[in-house]
Design a protein around this motif. Structure first.
Motif, PDB file in Angstrom:
ATOM      1  N   HIS A   1      15.378  -0.404  -3.537  1.00 15.06           N
ATOM      2  CA  HIS A   1      15.409   0.840  -3.865  1.00 15.06           C
ATOM      3  C   HIS A   1      15.236   1.760  -2.539  1.00 15.06           C
ATOM      4  CE1 HIS A   1      15.438   4.216  -6.618  1.00 15.06           C
ATOM      5  NE2 HIS A   1      14.703   4.839  -5.888  1.00 15.06           N
TER       6      HIS A   1
ATOM      7  N   GLY B   1      11.654   0.618   2.272  1.00 15.04           N
ATOM      8  CA  GLY B   1      11.557   0.192   3.738  1.00 15.04           C
ATOM      9  C   GLY B   1      12.451  -1.180   3.750  1.00 15.04           C
TER      10      GLY B   1
ATOM     11  N   THR C   1      15.150  -0.834   5.814  1.00 20.06           N
ATOM     12  CA  THR C   1      15.612  -0.721   7.251  1.00 20.06           C
ATOM     13  C   THR C   1      14.284  -0.980   8.188  1.00 20.06           C
ATOM     14  OG1 THR C   1      16.930   1.078   6.507  1.00 20.06           O
ATOM     15  CG2 THR C   1      16.580   0.765   8.976  1.00 20.06           C
TER      16      THR C   1
ATOM     17  N   ASN D   1       6.539  -4.411  -0.180  1.00 22.61           N
ATOM     18  CA  ASN D   1       6.117  -3.819   1.024  1.00 22.61           C
ATOM     19  C   ASN D   1       5.184  -2.703   0.682  1.00 22.61           C
ATOM     20  OD1 ASN D   1       6.789  -3.273   3.661  1.00 22.61           O
ATOM     21  ND2 ASN D   1       8.430  -1.913   3.332  1.00 22.61           N
ATOM     22  N   LYS D   2       4.860  -2.268   1.994  1.00 19.85           N
ATOM     23  CA  LYS D   2       4.073  -1.126   1.940  1.00 19.85           C
ATOM     24  C   LYS D   2       2.418  -1.419   1.509  1.00 19.85           C
ATOM     25  CE  LYS D   2       7.789   2.225   1.872  1.00 19.85           C
ATOM     26  NZ  LYS D   2       7.887   3.554   1.710  1.00 19.85           N
TER      27      LYS D   2
ATOM     28  N   LYS E   1      -0.453   0.680   2.189  1.00 17.98           N
ATOM     29  CA  LYS E   1      -0.530   2.004   1.871  1.00 17.98           C
ATOM     30  C   LYS E   1      -1.780   2.179   0.562  1.00 17.98           C
ATOM     31  CE  LYS E   1       2.553   5.141   1.439  1.00 17.98           C
ATOM     32  NZ  LYS E   1       4.056   5.840   1.224  1.00 17.98           N
TER      33      LYS E   1
ATOM     34  N   ALA F   1       5.846  -3.608   6.501  1.00 14.54           N
ATOM     35  CA  ALA F   1       6.992  -3.648   7.477  1.00 14.54           C
ATOM     36  C   ALA F   1       6.391  -2.651   8.762  1.00 14.54           C
ATOM     37  CB  ALA F   1       8.327  -3.061   6.932  1.00 14.54           C
TER      38      ALA F   1
END
Ligand code: GDP
Length: 612
Positions: A116, A120, A122, A219-220, A223, A256
């Motif tokens: 989506h 992340g 890129t 990813n992330k 957070k 990332a």
């Protein structure tokens, strides 16, 4: 030849002979092949329960159905089939490794990152590239060439992985749509703080449709609010079950941003590839592969990034890539270093082509320049024919089938030329997504990287198309021709501007929409019988004005008694009037006799409505 059985429509019948039609052909193309009138084929299809127009591209099934009805053996030939046949005529087989099992060697997996927007992709591609790039030691500076290779250690062995550097499933599906399966494995990026989103599931669909295994990068994880377990739970619904839940999909938690988990991700890729794929190729043959990106470089001429799929590509090889050909003058890797040879799964930038190929074009190293040139020229000729075929016959459609067409479809045809094939594809994707309802079609009849050529202008003339130049200009001859023939060429350097203008053009082309505007109302006070005219309403104009010849309807206690009437006569006392204003009395004839005292005549006109 005899008349067919269907509804008595005249059309030639075959006796089982074979006719070959390109995939996506229209009934007009079919008619051409058998010497029939396209109109008759449209009618036959109508009898068979399908309503299609003569120039509309139809499905394989429709072509087969019509063939069966008329007793022709229809062979639908895809562009890939045609190309295969062309190459066969030069004794070249694309897509096959020469030799036998013993000639095959393990090659690195080729990976595409999907997921989506904003999850992340890129960032992940950048992070992996920055920490692991193969040629880093050589001291080069990373270049964006559309793909890069990294190495990692798994079980004490050095392993390489090739990443396609254009994230998102547009690139993936665009290539696949052109028959270029470049990707062995998909990394599905899902942000741990956001979970499964629409494009996540789309990506799963694409990968599944392509039969490509998926490794999930959660990813992330750095957070706040990140919930990697929730992502795992959500994805089980889509058939991606993590190993710890008893499934066989690898999930790796990564950041990332902080660069954590990347090694585990690379390992997961290698392990999944080893477990599920048999990635081997013969490095000892003439090179074959796919162009994944290409552009026109001011100093270096056409530059194409190719992914070698089998064989070894070397400097000096004669190659053909789509409609471009040439000799490999130099090769560069993703750090800008010169490379002498490229083995399977290695992406390299190739210099020395005569033209800019398109992403997804196959490339083949051949024995000599002459073969390369001939293949390229035959492909170019075929493409031109196909394009002309596509554009022909629109007019006759409108002439012959006016009655069949409910609100004839208008079409805006575009030729898109841009500096790199990636931006052309991005622009095309964005343009075809413009929503202007069903009334207007937008069709891209040619796309490509490089300057606007005379040939582009000729195609525009032949097909009434508009040319869009994205960061490119026309060649002098092309500009002269365009000026002379009045071909519209528009230049853009920003995608959204192009989209805005095309959208405006589309709206301009839309047939005007009309809306009703009330002119006035009158109350019937008396009913007169007038010989020859019928009943006339002695009325008082209550609002606005009553205008002769305007449209009218009759209301009784607020309910429409009759619609579609016209103010056919209008009189003030004994004189004809063209209009009568509010507060005045008049006699109104509306060609309807059942009028009663107390009824209201409402008049209106249709006005063109501006598009918003
Ligand atoms: P794409 O649309 O999938 O390519 O997403 P991007 O790579 O552009 O990332 C979208 C946003 O998320 C950017 O602002 C990134 O800096 C941020 N981002 C990407 N990966 C991470 C991560 O691991 N942690 C955090 N905190 N932010 C990230």
């Amino acid at each position: 030849m005899q008349a067919p059985s269907v509804g008595g429509v005249q059309a030639p019948r075959g006796n089982g002979q074979t006719i070959r039609l390109p995939r996506g052909a229209s009934l007009s193309d079919f008619a051409d092949k058998i010497g029939a009138n396209p109109a008759s084929l449209v009618q036959i299809m109508l009898h068979l329960g399908e309503m299609v127009t003569a120039t509309q591209s139809v499905t394989d099934e429709t072509l087969q159905l019509l063939g069966a009805e008329l007793n022709f053996d229809v062979q639908v030939v895809s562009p890939e089939d045609e190309d295969r046949e062309l190459l066969e005529s030069f004794s070249i087989e694309f897509g096959e490794d020469e030799g036998d099992e013993a000639d095959l060697e393990v090659r690195p997996p080729v990976v595409t990152v999907m997921g989506h927007v904003d999850h992340g992709k890129t960032k992940l591609l950048d992070a992996i590239r920055d920490t692991n790039i193969v040629a880093r030691e050589a001291g080069g500076i990373t270049q964006h060439i559309g793909a890069y290779q990294v190495k990692t250690e798994v079980d004490g062995q050095e392993r390489k992985i090739t990443f396609i550097d254009t994230p998102g499933h547009e690139a993936f599906t665009a290539m696949r749509a052109r028959g270029a399966d470049t990707t062995d494995l998909v990394i599905l990026v899902v942000a741990a703080d956001d979970g499964v989103k629409p494009q996540t599931t789309e990506a799963i669909d694409h990968a599944t449709a392509a039969g490509v295994p998926i490794v999930v990068a959660v990813n992330k994880v750095d957070k706040e609010g990140a919930d990697p377990q929730k992502v795992r739970a959500q994805l089980t619904e889509y058939g991606l079950v993590a190993e710890e839940y008893g499934g066989d999909t690898q999930f790796v938690d990564v950041s990332a941003k902080q660069g954590t988990g990347l090694d585990s991700l690379l390992e997961a890729i290698v392990l999944t590839a080893d477990a599920e794929l048999d990635l081997r190729a013969n490095p000892n043959m003439s090179a074959q592969g796919i162009a994944i990106e290409a552009n026109l470089d001011r100093g270096r001429g056409p530059v194409a990034t190719v992914l070698v799929q089998r064989g070894t590509l070397r400097i000096g090889d004669s190659i053909v890539c789509g409609e471009a050909y040439g000799r490999v003058r130099a090769m560069l890797d993703d750090t800008g270093n010169n490379v002498d040879e490229a083995t399977p799964s290695r992406p390299v930038q190739v210099l020395g082509l005569t033209a800019v190929p398109r992403a997804g074009d196959n490339f083949i190293a051949v024995d000599d320049d002459r073969v390369a040139r001939q293949i390229a020229q035959q492909r170019a000729a075929r493409l031109r024919n196909a394009e002309l075929l596509k554009t022909r016959g629109r007019r006759t459609l409108e002439d012959i089938f006016k009655d069949l067409e409910k609100g004839a479809v208008e079409e805006l045809r575009l030729i898109i030329k841009g500096d790199v094939s990636g931006s052309v594809e991005a622009l095309e994707d964005a343009l075809v997504k413009i929503d202007v309802g069903d009334e207007v079609d937008l069709r891209v009849i040619r796309r490509g990287a490089g300057a606007i050529t005379q040939d582009d202008v000729n195609l525009a003339i032949a097909s009434d198309a508009i040319i869009i130049g994205f960061n490119v200009r026309p060649e002098t001859k092309a500009r002269e021709l365009a000026d002379r023939e009045g071909v519209d060429i528009r230049f853009y350097s920003v995608i959204y501007q192009a989209i805005e203008e095309v959208e405006a053009a589309l709206k301009g082309m839309l047939k005007p929409e009309f809306e009703e505007v009330q002119l006035g109302t009158a109350e019937i006070r008396e009913v007169f019988k007038v010989p020859k005219i019928g009943n006339v309403a002695g009325s008082l104009v209550r609002s606005g004005k009553i205008v002769r010849n305007s449209k009218a309807r009759l209301l009784r206690e607020g309910v429409v008694v009759s619609d579609n009437l016209t103010v056919s006569s209008l009189r003030r006392f004994k004189d004809d009037a063209t209009e009568v204003r509010e507060g005045f009395e008049c006699g109104i004839g509306i060609g309807y006799s059942d009028i009663r005292v107390g009824d209201v005549i409402e008049t209106f006109e249709m006005q063109e409505k501006p598009r918003v």
